[in-house]
Motif scaffolding. Sequence first.
Motif, PDB file in Angstrom:
ATOM      1  N   VAL A 105     -10.785   6.870  13.133  1.00 38.67           N
ATOM      2  CA  VAL A 105     -10.870   5.719  12.231  1.00 38.67           C
ATOM      3  C   VAL A 105     -10.889   4.431  13.054  1.00 38.67           C
ATOM      4  O   VAL A 105     -11.743   3.555  12.855  1.00 38.67           O
ATOM      5  CB  VAL A 105      -9.657   5.704  11.261  1.00 38.67           C
ATOM      6  CG1 VAL A 105      -9.714   4.500  10.341  1.00 38.67           C
ATOM      7  CG2 VAL A 105      -9.569   7.014  10.491  1.00 38.67           C
ATOM      8  N   ASP A 135     -10.946  -2.940   6.509  1.00 44.39           N
ATOM      9  CA  ASP A 135     -10.366  -1.868   5.693  1.00 44.39           C
ATOM     10  C   ASP A 135      -9.149  -1.304   6.431  1.00 44.39           C
ATOM     11  O   ASP A 135      -9.196  -0.246   7.045  1.00 44.39           O
ATOM     12  CB  ASP A 135     -11.422  -0.790   5.441  1.00 44.39           C
ATOM     13  CG  ASP A 135     -10.894   0.292   4.500  1.00 44.39           C
ATOM     14  OD1 ASP A 135      -9.904   0.028   3.793  1.00 44.39           O
ATOM     15  OD2 ASP A 135     -11.479   1.388   4.487  1.00 44.39           O
ATOM     16  N   SER A 170      -7.146  -4.447  10.443  1.00 43.57           N
ATOM     17  CA  SER A 170      -6.568  -3.243  11.046  1.00 43.57           C
ATOM     18  C   SER A 170      -5.966  -3.576  12.406  1.00 43.57           C
ATOM     19  O   SER A 170      -6.463  -4.433  13.144  1.00 43.57           O
ATOM     20  CB  SER A 170      -7.666  -2.190  11.215  1.00 43.57           C
ATOM     21  OG  SER A 170      -7.204  -1.149  12.058  1.00 43.57           O
ATOM     22  N   SER A 176       0.830  -1.216   0.000  1.00 44.95           N
ATOM     23  CA  SER A 176       0.000   0.000   0.000  1.00 44.95           C
ATOM     24  C   SER A 176       0.860   1.260   0.000  1.00 44.95           C
ATOM     25  O   SER A 176       0.523   2.244  -0.668  1.00 44.95           O
ATOM     26  CB  SER A 176      -0.973  -0.013   1.183  1.00 44.95           C
ATOM     27  OG  SER A 176      -0.267  -0.164   2.392  1.00 44.95           O
ATOM     28  N   ALA A 180      -5.770   0.336   7.136  1.00 41.67           N
ATOM     29  CA  ALA A 180      -4.680   1.233   6.713  1.00 41.67           C
ATOM     30  C   ALA A 180      -3.356   0.729   7.283  1.00 41.67           C
ATOM     31  O   ALA A 180      -2.328   0.790   6.622  1.00 41.67           O
ATOM     32  CB  ALA A 180      -4.951   2.659   7.170  1.00 41.67           C
ATOM     33  N   SER A 181      -3.366   0.230   8.501  1.00 42.91           N
ATOM     34  CA  SER A 181      -2.179  -0.372   9.117  1.00 42.91           C
ATOM     35  C   SER A 181      -2.599  -1.726   9.671  1.00 42.91           C
ATOM     36  O   SER A 181      -3.367  -1.794  10.624  1.00 42.91           O
ATOM     37  CB  SER A 181      -1.659   0.503  10.267  1.00 42.91           C
ATOM     38  OG  SER A 181      -1.258   1.760   9.789  1.00 42.91           O
ATOM     39  N   SER A 182      -2.088  -2.776   9.059  1.00 37.84           N
ATOM     40  CA  SER A 182      -2.570  -4.109   9.411  1.00 37.84           C
ATOM     41  C   SER A 182      -1.806  -4.690  10.595  1.00 37.84           C
ATOM     42  O   SER A 182      -0.690  -4.272  10.914  1.00 37.84           O
ATOM     43  CB  SER A 182      -2.426  -5.049   8.211  1.00 37.84           C
ATOM     44  OG  SER A 182      -1.055  -5.315   7.982  1.00 37.84           O
ATOM     45  N   VAL A 191       0.923   7.601   6.964  1.00 43.15           N
ATOM     46  CA  VAL A 191       0.167   6.537   6.313  1.00 43.15           C
ATOM     47  C   VAL A 191       0.173   6.761   4.796  1.00 43.15           C
ATOM     48  O   VAL A 191       0.417   7.880   4.330  1.00 43.15           O
ATOM     49  CB  VAL A 191      -1.276   6.497   6.845  1.00 43.15           C
ATOM     50  CG1 VAL A 191      -1.292   6.039   8.302  1.00 43.15           C
ATOM     51  CG2 VAL A 191      -1.959   7.852   6.710  1.00 43.15           C
ATOM     52  N   PRO A 192      -0.083   5.702   4.029  1.00 47.83           N
ATOM     53  CA  PRO A 192      -0.046   5.833   2.566  1.00 47.83           C
ATOM     54  C   PRO A 192      -0.915   6.976   2.034  1.00 47.83           C
ATOM     55  O   PRO A 192      -0.505   7.686   1.111  1.00 47.83           O
ATOM     56  CB  PRO A 192      -0.564   4.474   2.084  1.00 47.83           C
ATOM     57  CG  PRO A 192      -0.146   3.514   3.149  1.00 47.83           C
ATOM     58  CD  PRO A 192      -0.289   4.286   4.439  1.00 47.83           C
ATOM     59  N   SER A 193      -2.086   7.178   2.629  1.00 45.01           N
ATOM     60  CA  SER A 193      -2.984   8.203   2.081  1.00 45.01           C
ATOM     61  C   SER A 193      -2.414   9.610   2.263  1.00 45.01           C
ATOM     62  O   SER A 193      -2.881  10.555   1.634  1.00 45.01           O
ATOM     63  CB  SER A 193      -4.363   8.103   2.733  1.00 45.01           C
ATOM     64  OG  SER A 193      -4.249   8.316   4.127  1.00 45.01           O
ATOM     65  N   LEU A 246      -5.640   9.122  13.442  1.00 47.09           N
ATOM     66  CA  LEU A 246      -6.127   7.755  13.248  1.00 47.09           C
ATOM     67  C   LEU A 246      -7.200   7.361  14.256  1.00 47.09           C
ATOM     68  O   LEU A 246      -7.955   6.416  14.024  1.00 47.09           O
ATOM     69  CB  LEU A 246      -4.957   6.768  13.372  1.00 47.09           C
ATOM     70  CG  LEU A 246      -3.891   6.836  12.270  1.00 47.09           C
ATOM     71  CD1 LEU A 246      -2.722   5.920  12.622  1.00 47.09           C
ATOM     72  CD2 LEU A 246      -4.490   6.432  10.923  1.00 47.09           C
TER      73      LEU A 246
END
Lengths: 294, 294
Positions: free
Chosen positions: B221, B233, B279, A16, B235-237, A125-127, B218
Motif C-alpha cells: 500500500v 487515502d 498517509s 476511523s 489508513a495511518s495519517s 488497522v481499522p480495516s 502495509l
Amino acid sequence: MPTHDPTPVTVIGLGSMGRALAEAFVAAGHPTTVWNRTPAKAAPLVAQGAVHAPTPRAAVEASPLVLTCLTTFQDTRSALEPAAEALAGRALVTLNSGSPAGARALAAWATGHGARFLAGAVKNVPSAVGAPDTLLYYGGDRTVFDAYAPTLRVLGGDTVHLGDETDLAALYESAVGAMLLPALVGFFQGAAAVQARGLEAASMVRYAEKWLDMIKALLPVFAREIDSGDYTDAASSVNLFLADADADPDEDTAVETAWLAPLHDLVRRAAAAGHGEHSISALTEVLRKPRQRA
Amino acid sequence: MPTHDPTPVTVIGLGSMGRALAEAFVAAGHPTTVWNRTPAKAAPLVAQGAVHAPTPRAAVEASPLVLTCLTTFQDTRSALEPAAEALAGRALVTLNSGSPAGARALAAWATGHGARFLAGAVKNVPSAVGAPDTLLYYGGDRTVFDAYAPTLRVLGGDTVHLGDETDLAALYESAVGAMLLPALVGFFQGAAAVQARGLEAASMVRYAEKWLDMIKALLPVFAREIDSGDYTDAASSVNLFLADADADPDEDTAVETAWLAPLHDLVRRAAAAGHGEHSISALTEVLRKPRQRA
C-alpha cells in the motif's frame, strides 16, 4: 450470531478506528450507541442501525459496556468528564494510545467514579477490525474482561487479557509499537533511494517483505538473549552493524540519512562497552537508562 | 544432486556467512576451494572436503567461479589484489555489504582485469543459506548469472538477477536493509521497557511478530502511494504519528528514547509541509534531499 441477547454497547469517538469498532458491533447485532463531538461522523453508522446519543452522558447511560476510542487518555477524560456520574457500575474500556502513566491516571479517575476499568489497544488497522486474527489486548479488571469477552471478541478474534494492572496494554503498546515508525522510515528511505535511481518503490516490496519475515524469525532468538543476558552466541554481531555505521554515507543516494546517526551511535556505544562480538540484541543494555541514585 | 559434473567454486572470506556458503557448495557436491586470511577458519570446511588454497591467487586459479564474502568492497579488493592477474576469463561474484559506488568501483577494477562480474547479496542469516526460500539477488553480467544460476541457487532457492548494472544489489541491499537496525532498536527498546516492569522480553514476542505481519501487509500500500505520489487515502495519517511524537516522553519507562527524536522531527516536518492528513508514507517526500543546484 449470538445465541443470547447481545450486550448493548456504546462507542465514544468516531475516528476511523472508532467507526470500525462501532460498525463491527452493529454488524454483530449489538444494540450500538455512538457519540462523537462532530455528529456528522455518526451518520453512516446511524444508517447501519446505530443510535447517536445527544450527549456523552446519554451515550454512557445507554449501555453497561462503554468503549472509548479517542486519541489520548486526556482526550478520553475530557470527553467523559460530563458523564462522570453515569459511570458508576458500568464497564469502561479505553482503546487509545498513550503512556502507562496516562492509563493509570485515567483508571484512578474512572474507578473513583465507580466504573470498572479496562485499558486496551487494537494492534492493527481499522480495516482489520472484526477479523479472526486481529489482536486486541487489555489490562485491568479481570471481571470486566471475563464478563464481556464474547462482546470484545467481536472486534478481533485474538483478544487477550494481559493482567490486572491497568497500564499493561499501554506498556505493551509502546513496547511493541516502538518498532513501527523506525521500520517505516527505513522503508520510506529505501523507497526514496530506489526511486532516485528511476526504479519504482514497488520493485523493492517483495524483498522488504522477506526481510521483515527474517526479522520476525529473529525476535524469539533476541528475546531469549535479552532475557538470559547472554549475548555471546551472536548470529549478527554488533561489529557487523558497526562496519555499516562507520561506512561513509553514500553520496549518491539522494536521501537524507541524518536520522540514522543516533542509531549508529548506539551501535558504537555497545561496541565501546565491550559488546562488539556479542549479538546485536546487546544494544538493549545500552538502551537501559542508568539507575537513578537511590 | 547435479546430473552433470558440478562446477568447481572458490569461496574467499570465511566469516560466518562465507563458511555457510562454502558448506552449502561442499554439501551439494561442488569441488570447493576456500581461502581465508586466518587459515584456522577453514579447518571445519577442509574436514568436510573443501580444499584450502595457500594464497588468494591459488584460490582464484582453482575455479571458473569465484565468490568473495568479505566485509566491504575495499576488503574484497585488498584480498583479490595479489590475484588480479588470475581473474581474466573467470566469473567473480561478490557477496558483501557496501554502497552502490563501492560496487561500481570494484566492478570497474575486476572487469579491467578481464573478470566477468556480478555483485550480490544474501538477504538472510548464515543458517538460512541453502534453504529453498532464501533470497539472494545479483546485479551485473547477465551471462555470468545465466551460466552459473544452478550453482548460485545452491545458496538459496530464491535467486534473482536484478539487472545488468553492477550496483543494483548494493542499491536494493541498502534500500531494503534500511529497515533492519531501526526496527531492531525499536524491539530492543520495547524489550528493555517490558523488562523494567519485571516482565520477560519473551512476553512481547508474539505481539511483536503480529505487529511485523501488519507492517508487512502495509508495504505494498505504501509503495503504491509513494510511486503514485498520491498520499490522500491515508489508513495511518502523519497526524496520528504526530500525536505520538508530541506526547511527553513517559518518565517511567527507564529506557532511552533520544534516538527517536530525529524520527519525530521527520513527522513534524511532514506535517509542516502540509502532509498532516496524508498517509505516513508521505514521509518519503521529506526524506528526499533537495536537488543540488544545477
